[in-house]
Design an enzyme around this catalytic site. Structure first.
Site, PDB file in Angstrom:
ATOM      1  N   ASP A 197       0.817  -1.223   0.000  1.00 11.60           N
ATOM      2  CA  ASP A 197       0.000   0.000   0.000  1.00 11.60           C
ATOM      3  C   ASP A 197       0.849   1.271   0.000  1.00 11.60           C
ATOM      4  OD1 ASP A 197       1.084  -0.017   2.494  1.00 11.60           O
ATOM      5  OD2 ASP A 197      -0.819   0.027   3.590  1.00 11.60           O
ATOM      6  N   GLU A 249       3.186   2.105   2.356  1.00 12.60           N
ATOM      7  CA  GLU A 249       3.781   2.464   3.649  1.00 12.60           C
ATOM      8  C   GLU A 249       5.224   1.968   3.700  1.00 12.60           C
ATOM      9  OE1 GLU A 249       1.338   0.855   6.725  1.00 12.60           O
ATOM     10  OE2 GLU A 249      -0.284   2.303   6.375  1.00 12.60           O
ATOM     11  N   ARG A 304      11.484  25.517  -1.274  1.00 17.62           N
ATOM     12  CA  ARG A 304      10.916  26.668  -2.003  1.00 17.62           C
ATOM     13  C   ARG A 304       9.618  27.159  -1.365  1.00 17.62           C
ATOM     14  NH1 ARG A 304      11.284  24.513  -8.145  1.00 17.62           N
ATOM     15  NH2 ARG A 304      10.750  22.577  -7.084  1.00 17.62           N
ATOM     16  N   HIS A 325      17.771  26.236  -0.890  1.00 22.29           N
ATOM     17  CA  HIS A 325      17.133  27.251  -1.736  1.00 22.29           C
ATOM     18  C   HIS A 325      17.050  28.612  -1.040  1.00 22.29           C
ATOM     19  CE1 HIS A 325      14.443  29.021  -4.655  1.00 22.29           C
ATOM     20  NE2 HIS A 325      13.661  29.383  -3.654  1.00 22.29           N
ATOM     21  N   LYS A 364      12.670  37.454 -13.363  1.00 25.48           N
ATOM     22  CA  LYS A 364      11.841  36.299 -13.734  1.00 25.48           C
ATOM     23  C   LYS A 364      10.494  36.376 -13.047  1.00 25.48           C
ATOM     24  CE  LYS A 364      12.238  32.016 -11.752  1.00 25.48           C
ATOM     25  NZ  LYS A 364      12.941  30.785 -11.371  1.00 25.48           N
ATOM     26  N   ARG A 393       7.148  33.943 -12.325  1.00 25.08           N
ATOM     27  CA  ARG A 393       6.648  32.568 -12.449  1.00 25.08           C
ATOM     28  C   ARG A 393       5.171  32.602 -12.745  1.00 25.08           C
ATOM     29  NH1 ARG A 393       8.171  27.584 -12.007  1.00 25.08           N
ATOM     30  NH2 ARG A 393      10.303  27.869 -11.300  1.00 25.08           N
ATOM     31  N   ASP A 406      22.296  28.401 -10.798  1.00 27.72           N
ATOM     32  CA  ASP A 406      21.051  28.288 -10.043  1.00 27.72           C
ATOM     33  C   ASP A 406      21.241  27.234  -8.951  1.00 27.72           C
ATOM     34  OD1 ASP A 406      18.478  28.847  -9.303  1.00 27.72           O
ATOM     35  OD2 ASP A 406      17.603  28.509 -11.286  1.00 27.72           O
ATOM     36  N   THR A 429      12.270  21.531 -13.906  1.00 23.03           N
ATOM     37  CA  THR A 429      11.732  21.267 -15.254  1.00 23.03           C
ATOM     38  C   THR A 429      12.644  21.845 -16.336  1.00 23.03           C
ATOM     39  OG1 THR A 429      10.527  23.352 -15.358  1.00 23.03           O
ATOM     40  CG2 THR A 429       9.383  21.489 -14.351  1.00 23.03           C
ATOM     41  N   GLY A 483      12.576  24.906 -17.111  1.00 23.05           N
ATOM     42  CA  GLY A 483      11.854  26.055 -17.670  1.00 23.05           C
ATOM     43  C   GLY A 483      12.585  27.364 -17.402  1.00 23.05           C
TER      44      GLY A 483
HETATM   45  C1  R5P Z   1      13.476  29.095  -8.162  1.00 18.68           C
HETATM   46  O1  R5P Z   1      13.431  30.112  -7.495  1.00 18.68           O
HETATM   47  C2  R5P Z   1      14.652  28.190  -8.181  1.00 18.68           C
HETATM   48  O2  R5P Z   1      15.817  28.821  -7.731  1.00 18.68           O
HETATM   49  C3  R5P Z   1      14.879  27.611  -9.553  1.00 18.68           C
HETATM   50  O3  R5P Z   1      15.185  28.645 -10.455  1.00 18.68           O
HETATM   51  C4  R5P Z   1      13.679  26.877 -10.059  1.00 18.68           C
HETATM   52  O4  R5P Z   1      13.090  26.150  -9.028  1.00 18.68           O
HETATM   53  C5  R5P Z   1      14.025  25.946 -11.187  1.00 18.68           C
HETATM   54  O5  R5P Z   1      12.869  25.248 -11.562  1.00 18.68           O
HETATM   55  P1  R5P Z   1      12.578  24.920 -13.084  1.00 18.68           P
HETATM   56  O6  R5P Z   1      13.770  24.205 -13.612  1.00 18.68           O
HETATM   57  O7  R5P Z   1      11.336  24.066 -13.051  1.00 18.68           O
HETATM   58  O8  R5P Z   1      12.322  26.223 -13.784  1.00 18.68           O
END
Ligand code: R5P
Length: 331
Positions: A59, A61, A118, A152, A214, A216, A240, A245, A247
């Site tokens: 399940d 766990e 985050r 982060h 940036k 989001r 970073d 992802t 993105g």
């Molecule tokens: C956001 O503030 C983090 O520092 C990264 O820039 C972010 O989490 C990266 O996520 P992704 O690759 O999905 O854009």
């Protein structure tokens, strides 16, 4: 002569005593999130991983059993809380609970990648501060020290009443890249949150920082609206804390090239989560290489990708802890 013999014997016995302390009084366990990293850490410290059995019931766990005593010992549990984040988190909590109930003297959670970091503030109404909740859970189960890497948001430490040490791999990643970067490379922070990290890289490279503004749009979509600084005809190193992802990186690359950057872009990030779609997002013809560490388990089967191990750094920190010395120079 007699004095130097005594000094020699004293030094020799101190070394043996500290070696015995290292081997006899601490145990490193690994959860299932990144056993290769834990194995490398243990090897660097000259010890074997603690014996345990971890299974999942049908399940979902988790079931954990320590197969050796930890009574009176300093225990280190290596477990990144990367994807699947919730499973790895609960496994870490259950592991710590087992250690506490088995009378470990101290429990250090070695969480190279700290999931939910985050979620460190309320971005709107009626939402949780999940990072704070995770901190509470960790302390309730008896974790009395947290070791992490390039967390982060450093203010995460404020959610804990126990010590939190965040190490940095910036010098290691810079060292890996330094000979392949052009002289005129500029460091790019992909958002305001990474200015401090970008400044650390820039300091090591004796160059300056450009900041991207940036926004989001959603969990998978970001947009860069402004480039703050001059990137015209410059090579760029985008840094970073994580690539999830991809993105953020894809948007950053697009914005830098539109602002006239030279088509020579390098990407460095501490945590290579590289979820589905990340590789496509980073497979741009002008990206020379992508460098990450192994804080989360990673598949290296990608020509542009270089993985630097965080194990030596984490092993150094554990060595400092068990001999009651500072880790300031690793943070
Ligand atoms: C956001 O503030 C983090 O520092 C990264 O820039 C972010 O989490 C990266 O996520 P992704 O690759 O999905 O854009």
């Amino acid at each position: 002569m007699i004095r130097s013999l005594i000094e020699h014997r004293h030094k020799h016995s101190t070394r043996i005593a500290s070696g015995q302390r290292m081997a006899d009084e601490f145990t490193i366990f690994t959860g299932r999130s990144n056993p290769n990293l834990a194995e490398q850490i243990a090897q660097a410290l000259g010890v074997r991983l603690g014996a345990c059995a971890i299974e999942s019931f049908p399940d979902g766990e988790v079931s954990i059993r320590l197969d050796e005593p930890v009574r009176g010992r300093e225990v280190f549990i290596v477990q990144s809380t990367g994807p699947p984040v919730n499973e790895h988190l609960v496994e870490l909590l259950a592991f710590a609970d087992a250690c506490r109930r088995a009378s470990a003297a101290s429990i250090t959670a070695v969480v190279p990648y700290f999931g939910y970091a985050r979620a460190d503030k309320r971005e709107g109404s009626r939402i949780p501060v999940t990072a704070s909740m995770v901190a509470d859970l960790m302390q309730v189960v008896g974790i009395n020290h947290v070791l992490t890497v390039d967390v982060h948001a450093p203010q995460l430490e404020g959610f804990f009443r126990v010590p939190v040490d965040s190490l940095t791999v910036v010098p290691a990643l810079h060292n890996e890249l330094r000979n392949r970067l052009s002289q005129d490379t500029i460091v790019v922070s992909p958002d305001a949150g990474r200015i401090r990290m970008a400044t650390e890289y820039a300091h090591l490279m004796n160059t300056s920082v450009v900041i991207l503004h940036k926004q989001r749009e959603s969990a998978t979509e970001t947009e860069v609206t402004h480039v703050v600084g001059d990137v015209c005809n410059r090579s760029c190193l985008i840094v970073d804390d994580m690539i999830s992802t991809g993105g953020t990186m894809a948007e950053s690359i697009k914005a830098l090239l539109s602002a006239g950057a030279r088509p020579e872009i390098t990407v460095a990030a501490t945590h290579g989560l590289l979820l589905d779609g990340a590789r496509e997002n980073l497979s741009h013809k002008d990206v020379r290489e992508v460098v990450v560490t192994d804080t989360v388990a990673i598949d290296k089967d990608w020509p542009q990708l270089k993985v630097v191990s965080a194990a030596p750094l984490i092993a150094d920190a554990i060595r400092q802890f068990i001999t009651d010395r500072s880790v300031c120079h690793l943070s």
